[in-house]
Scaffold this motif. Structure first.
Motif, PDB file in Angstrom:
ATOM      1  N   LEU A  15       1.211  -1.016  -0.036  1.00  0.00           N
ATOM      2  CA  LEU A  15      -0.353  -0.208  -0.124  1.00  0.00           C
ATOM      3  C   LEU A  15       0.377   1.352   0.060  1.00  0.00           C
ATOM      4  O   LEU A  15       1.885   1.398   0.158  1.00  0.00           O
ATOM      5  CB  LEU A  15      -0.742   0.015   1.319  1.00  0.00           C
ATOM      6  CG  LEU A  15      -1.879  -0.592   1.012  1.00  0.00           C
ATOM      7  CD1 LEU A  15      -2.867  -0.516   2.173  1.00  0.00           C
ATOM      8  CD2 LEU A  15      -3.425   0.040   0.290  1.00  0.00           C
ATOM      9  N   PRO A  16       0.171   2.233  -0.318  1.00  0.00           N
ATOM     10  CA  PRO A  16       1.320   3.812  -0.273  1.00  0.00           C
ATOM     11  C   PRO A  16       1.309   3.771   1.549  1.00  0.00           C
ATOM     12  O   PRO A  16       0.843   3.781   2.031  1.00  0.00           O
ATOM     13  CB  PRO A  16      -0.312   4.805  -0.672  1.00  0.00           C
ATOM     14  CG  PRO A  16      -1.090   3.686  -1.204  1.00  0.00           C
ATOM     15  CD  PRO A  16      -0.474   2.245  -0.684  1.00  0.00           C
ATOM     16  N   ARG A  21      -2.286  -0.576   7.357  1.00  0.00           N
ATOM     17  CA  ARG A  21      -1.198  -1.240   7.019  1.00  0.00           C
ATOM     18  C   ARG A  21      -0.013  -1.482   6.394  1.00  0.00           C
ATOM     19  O   ARG A  21      -0.214  -0.459   4.991  1.00  0.00           O
ATOM     20  CB  ARG A  21      -2.296  -2.816   6.843  1.00  0.00           C
ATOM     21  CG  ARG A  21      -3.171  -3.320   5.805  1.00  0.00           C
ATOM     22  CD  ARG A  21      -3.340  -4.550   6.577  1.00  0.00           C
ATOM     23  NE  ARG A  21      -4.469  -5.079   4.941  1.00  0.00           N
ATOM     24  CZ  ARG A  21      -5.139  -4.483   5.433  1.00  0.00           C
ATOM     25  NH1 ARG A  21      -6.245  -3.725   5.245  1.00  0.00           N
ATOM     26  NH2 ARG A  21      -5.852  -5.115   3.744  1.00  0.00           N
ATOM     27  N   ALA A  24      -1.586  -4.627   1.394  1.00  0.00           N
ATOM     28  CA  ALA A  24      -3.028  -4.282   0.834  1.00  0.00           C
ATOM     29  C   ALA A  24      -3.520  -5.878   1.098  1.00  0.00           C
ATOM     30  O   ALA A  24      -4.350  -6.405   0.846  1.00  0.00           O
ATOM     31  CB  ALA A  24      -3.577  -3.786  -0.413  1.00  0.00           C
ATOM     32  N   GLU A  43     -14.768  -9.262   4.710  1.00  0.00           N
ATOM     33  CA  GLU A  43     -15.886  -7.348   5.208  1.00  0.00           C
ATOM     34  C   GLU A  43     -14.544  -6.491   3.984  1.00  0.00           C
ATOM     35  O   GLU A  43     -13.855  -6.662   3.477  1.00  0.00           O
ATOM     36  CB  GLU A  43     -15.668  -6.937   6.460  1.00  0.00           C
ATOM     37  CG  GLU A  43     -16.163  -7.709   7.049  1.00  0.00           C
ATOM     38  CD  GLU A  43     -15.424  -7.825   9.230  1.00  0.00           C
ATOM     39  OE1 GLU A  43     -16.628  -7.237   9.609  1.00  0.00           O
ATOM     40  OE2 GLU A  43     -15.020  -8.170   9.240  1.00  0.00           O
ATOM     41  N   SER A  44     -15.011  -5.231   3.586  1.00  0.00           N
ATOM     42  CA  SER A  44     -14.890  -4.817   3.376  1.00  0.00           C
ATOM     43  C   SER A  44     -13.293  -4.176   3.337  1.00  0.00           C
ATOM     44  O   SER A  44     -13.146  -4.014   4.588  1.00  0.00           O
ATOM     45  CB  SER A  44     -15.849  -3.854   3.124  1.00  0.00           C
ATOM     46  OG  SER A  44     -14.957  -2.288   2.428  1.00  0.00           O
ATOM     47  N   GLY A  45     -12.440  -4.344   2.601  1.00  0.00           N
ATOM     48  CA  GLY A  45     -11.289  -3.645   2.799  1.00  0.00           C
ATOM     49  C   GLY A  45      -9.950  -5.188   3.073  1.00  0.00           C
ATOM     50  O   GLY A  45      -8.708  -4.678   3.614  1.00  0.00           O
ATOM     51  N   SER A  46     -10.599  -6.267   2.973  1.00  0.00           N
ATOM     52  CA  SER A  46      -9.506  -7.119   3.509  1.00  0.00           C
ATOM     53  C   SER A  46      -8.620  -7.871   2.473  1.00  0.00           C
ATOM     54  O   SER A  46      -8.302  -8.558   2.296  1.00  0.00           O
ATOM     55  CB  SER A  46     -10.766  -9.108   4.016  1.00  0.00           C
ATOM     56  OG  SER A  46     -11.462  -8.624   2.822  1.00  0.00           O
ATOM     57  N   LYS A  48      -9.929  -7.638  -1.369  1.00  0.00           N
ATOM     58  CA  LYS A  48     -10.458  -8.547  -2.330  1.00  0.00           C
ATOM     59  C   LYS A  48      -9.987  -8.613  -3.973  1.00  0.00           C
ATOM     60  O   LYS A  48     -10.004  -8.963  -4.855  1.00  0.00           O
ATOM     61  CB  LYS A  48     -12.454  -8.841  -1.798  1.00  0.00           C
ATOM     62  CG  LYS A  48     -12.455  -9.772  -0.620  1.00  0.00           C
ATOM     63  CD  LYS A  48     -13.772  -9.999  -0.362  1.00  0.00           C
ATOM     64  CE  LYS A  48     -14.254  -8.895  -0.813  1.00  0.00           C
ATOM     65  NZ  LYS A  48     -14.442  -8.570   0.872  1.00  0.00           N
ATOM     66  N   VAL A  50      -7.858  -6.073  -4.795  1.00  0.00           N
ATOM     67  CA  VAL A  50      -6.464  -6.011  -5.372  1.00  0.00           C
ATOM     68  C   VAL A  50      -6.055  -7.672  -5.629  1.00  0.00           C
ATOM     69  O   VAL A  50      -5.351  -7.133  -6.500  1.00  0.00           O
ATOM     70  CB  VAL A  50      -5.926  -5.153  -3.923  1.00  0.00           C
ATOM     71  CG1 VAL A  50      -4.089  -5.509  -4.052  1.00  0.00           C
ATOM     72  CG2 VAL A  50      -6.503  -4.291  -2.985  1.00  0.00           C
ATOM     73  N   PRO A  60      -3.580   0.761  -9.753  1.00  0.00           N
ATOM     74  CA  PRO A  60      -3.354   1.809  -9.773  1.00  0.00           C
ATOM     75  C   PRO A  60      -0.968   1.450  -9.214  1.00  0.00           C
ATOM     76  O   PRO A  60      -1.420   1.687  -8.463  1.00  0.00           O
ATOM     77  CB  PRO A  60      -4.221   2.089  -9.158  1.00  0.00           C
ATOM     78  CG  PRO A  60      -4.854   1.595  -8.554  1.00  0.00           C
ATOM     79  CD  PRO A  60      -4.943   0.060  -8.793  1.00  0.00           C
ATOM     80  N   LEU A  64      -0.482   0.848  -6.036  1.00  0.00           N
ATOM     81  CA  LEU A  64      -0.846  -0.559  -5.219  1.00  0.00           C
ATOM     82  C   LEU A  64       0.493  -1.385  -6.495  1.00  0.00           C
ATOM     83  O   LEU A  64       0.822  -1.418  -7.332  1.00  0.00           O
ATOM     84  CB  LEU A  64      -1.692  -0.951  -5.482  1.00  0.00           C
ATOM     85  CG  LEU A  64      -2.966  -0.531  -4.558  1.00  0.00           C
ATOM     86  CD1 LEU A  64      -4.742  -0.975  -4.800  1.00  0.00           C
ATOM     87  CD2 LEU A  64      -2.462  -0.856  -3.378  1.00  0.00           C
TER      88      LEU A  64
HETATM   89  P1  ADP Z   1     -11.669  -5.726  -0.675  1.00  0.00           P
HETATM   90  O1  ADP Z   1     -12.062  -5.967  -2.060  1.00  0.00           O
HETATM   91  O2  ADP Z   1     -12.146  -6.501   0.267  1.00  0.00           O
HETATM   92  O3  ADP Z   1     -13.213  -5.226   0.221  1.00  0.00           O
HETATM   93  P2  ADP Z   1      -9.803  -4.132  -1.260  1.00  0.00           P
HETATM   94  O4  ADP Z   1      -8.998  -5.160  -2.395  1.00  0.00           O
HETATM   95  O5  ADP Z   1     -10.491  -3.192  -2.402  1.00  0.00           O
HETATM   96  O6  ADP Z   1     -10.944  -3.968  -0.106  1.00  0.00           O
HETATM   97  O7  ADP Z   1      -8.677  -3.367  -0.433  1.00  0.00           O
HETATM   98  C1  ADP Z   1      -7.537  -3.908   0.258  1.00  0.00           C
HETATM   99  C2  ADP Z   1      -6.478  -2.944   0.931  1.00  0.00           C
HETATM  100  O8  ADP Z   1      -6.028  -2.072   0.227  1.00  0.00           O
HETATM  101  C3  ADP Z   1      -7.451  -1.392   1.388  1.00  0.00           C
HETATM  102  O9  ADP Z   1      -7.529  -1.143   2.879  1.00  0.00           O
HETATM  103  C4  ADP Z   1      -7.954  -0.344   0.890  1.00  0.00           C
HETATM  104  O10 ADP Z   1      -7.975   0.949   1.696  1.00  0.00           O
HETATM  105  C5  ADP Z   1      -6.243  -0.494   0.228  1.00  0.00           C
HETATM  106  N1  ADP Z   1      -7.046  -0.152  -1.418  1.00  0.00           N
HETATM  107  C6  ADP Z   1      -7.425  -0.224  -2.191  1.00  0.00           C
HETATM  108  N2  ADP Z   1      -7.081   0.496  -3.564  1.00  0.00           N
HETATM  109  C7  ADP Z   1      -5.962   1.088  -3.681  1.00  0.00           C
HETATM  110  C8  ADP Z   1      -5.613   2.417  -3.856  1.00  0.00           C
HETATM  111  N3  ADP Z   1      -5.868   2.648  -5.498  1.00  0.00           N
HETATM  112  N4  ADP Z   1      -5.384   3.100  -3.197  1.00  0.00           N
HETATM  113  C9  ADP Z   1      -4.743   2.880  -1.955  1.00  0.00           C
HETATM  114  N5  ADP Z   1      -4.955   1.766  -1.165  1.00  0.00           N
HETATM  115  C10 ADP Z   1      -5.977   1.438  -1.746  1.00  0.00           C
END
Ligand code: ADP
Ligand code: MG
Length: 323
Positions: A15-16, A21, A24, A43-46, A48, A50, A60, A64
């Motif tokens: 992650l950036p 954390r 990702a 749950e959201s943010g897990s 999936k 990514v 992007p 990431l």
């Molecule tokens: P899910 O699909 O399970 O809801 P994501 O895979 O979208 O979760 O996100 C996983 C983590 O990566 C989260 O902490 C989210 O905030 C982060 N994240 C997702 N896309 C980006 C992005 N383009 N830039 C920065 N952080 C991202």
């Protein structure tokens, strides 16, 4: 034994700086075979989406970055491919179905031209041959009056019809792998069921591998062969769906399943409920097991990340699994 269509080993995506954390997605490994349906829940943010975007080469780049692992599609490592090579594979050997077809479709292009695009690009079909194949594909995804509908623009179709168009595009070049990221979340409940039934039937007929991300645990129970439970960027439990749902070993999986009264087709709201505590916010993911600050079984051992290891017949990443 035939090798899997998709074979992911140790995938880690950074992650950036200043995110909640470091990664990702962290040390994620799984396979999907031809004709197999693997579901991903959590749950959201897990992590999936990514994971899905890593496979398709659609992360992007500034935000990431994959830092470790391999993503083998029929033995070819997608993480070693150039942007141009990935573009050549997408829509041909692998295809993705997105959550919101309205944003994935081009609003200024007629349906016929959008569905024809992968055919013209990858199969070098001429205009007439591509049109004939589009008509056939729209019939296969059961769009009523396909000859008329193919001349429409996306906004002239219903949400369900647009998602059928996305499925037609994904199937156009007979891909080996289809990745669907919550493909029905934006639709009515009755339409959701129809679309999933259609998707799984067509994928099965095509003999493709399907990685299906969904919030709907009843869908997982009814249509998947195996399930990956993700939390905090990790796979915390995985295995055949009957085993994971019948005998959940990880306290997180148990929490997910206990949050719905029954995996009953008639249950009106089959979506994931909140489990006690919420997904940590910025800077709040603990070191070690990501679930330990919400976990009833956590103790000092959990300050170290448990490996995804055999626990009562399938895999769980927990120092204190339910056995
Ligand atoms: P899910 O699909 O399970 O809801 P994501 O895979 O979208 O979760 O996100 C996983 C983590 O990566 C989260 O902490 C989210 O905030 C982060 N994240 C997702 N896309 C980006 C992005 N383009 N830039 C920065 N952080 C991202
Ligand atoms: Mg997502």
């Amino acid at each position: 034994m035939t090798s899997p269509v998709l074979d992911i080993q140790g995938l880690t995506v950074r992650l950036p700086p200043h995110a909640d954390r470091i990664n990702a997605v962290e040390d994620v490994s799984f396979t999907v075979g031809a004709g197999e349906i693997v579901c991903v829940v959590g749950e959201s943010g897990s992590g999936k989406s990514v994971t899905a975007h890593s496979i398709m080469g659609l992360l992007p780049p500034a935000q990431l970055t994959p830092t470790a692992g391999r993503i083998l599609l029929e033995g070819d490592d997608l993480l070693q491919k150039s942007t141009a090579e990935l573009r050549a594979l997408r829509g041909d050997r692998m295809a993705m179905i997105f959550q919101e077809p309205m944003t994935a479709l081009n609003p200024t292009m007629r349906i016929v031209d959008q569905v024809a695009e992968p055919l013209r690009l990858h199969r070098r079909l001429g205009r007439g041959a591509a049109r004939a194949r589009v008509l056939e594909l729209l019939g296969r995804v059961q769009i009523g009056d396909p000859a008329e509908k193919m001349l429409a623009y996306p906004h002239q179709l219903s949400g369900g019809q647009r998602q059928r168009v996305m499925i037609a595009m994904a199937l156009a070049c007979d891909p080996d792998l289809i990745v669907a990221d919550e493909p029905t979340t934006a639709l009515d409940v009755t339409v959701q069921a129809q679309i999933l039934k259609l998707l799984t039937r067509l994928v099965d007929e095509a003999g493709a591998a399907l990685l299906l991300i969904t919030h709907d645990l009843a869908v997982v129970a009814n249509i998947c062969d195996s399930v990956l439970v993700m939390y905090g960027g990790r796979i915390v439990e995985s295995g055949p769906v009957d085993e994971v749902f019948g005998d959940p070993r990880h306290p997180y999986t148990r929490g997910l399943l206990e949050a719905i009264p029954a995996l009953d087709e008639d249950f009106p709201d089959r979506h994931l409920r909140a489990i006690p505590g919420s997904v940590p916010g910025l800077g709040e993911f603990p070191a070690g097991c990501p679930f330990r600050n919400r976990c009833p079984r956590a103790d000092a051992a959990c300050a170290e990340m448990p490996p995804l290891a055999e626990a009562g017949g399938h895999l769980a990443a927990c120092w204190h699994p339910h056995l």
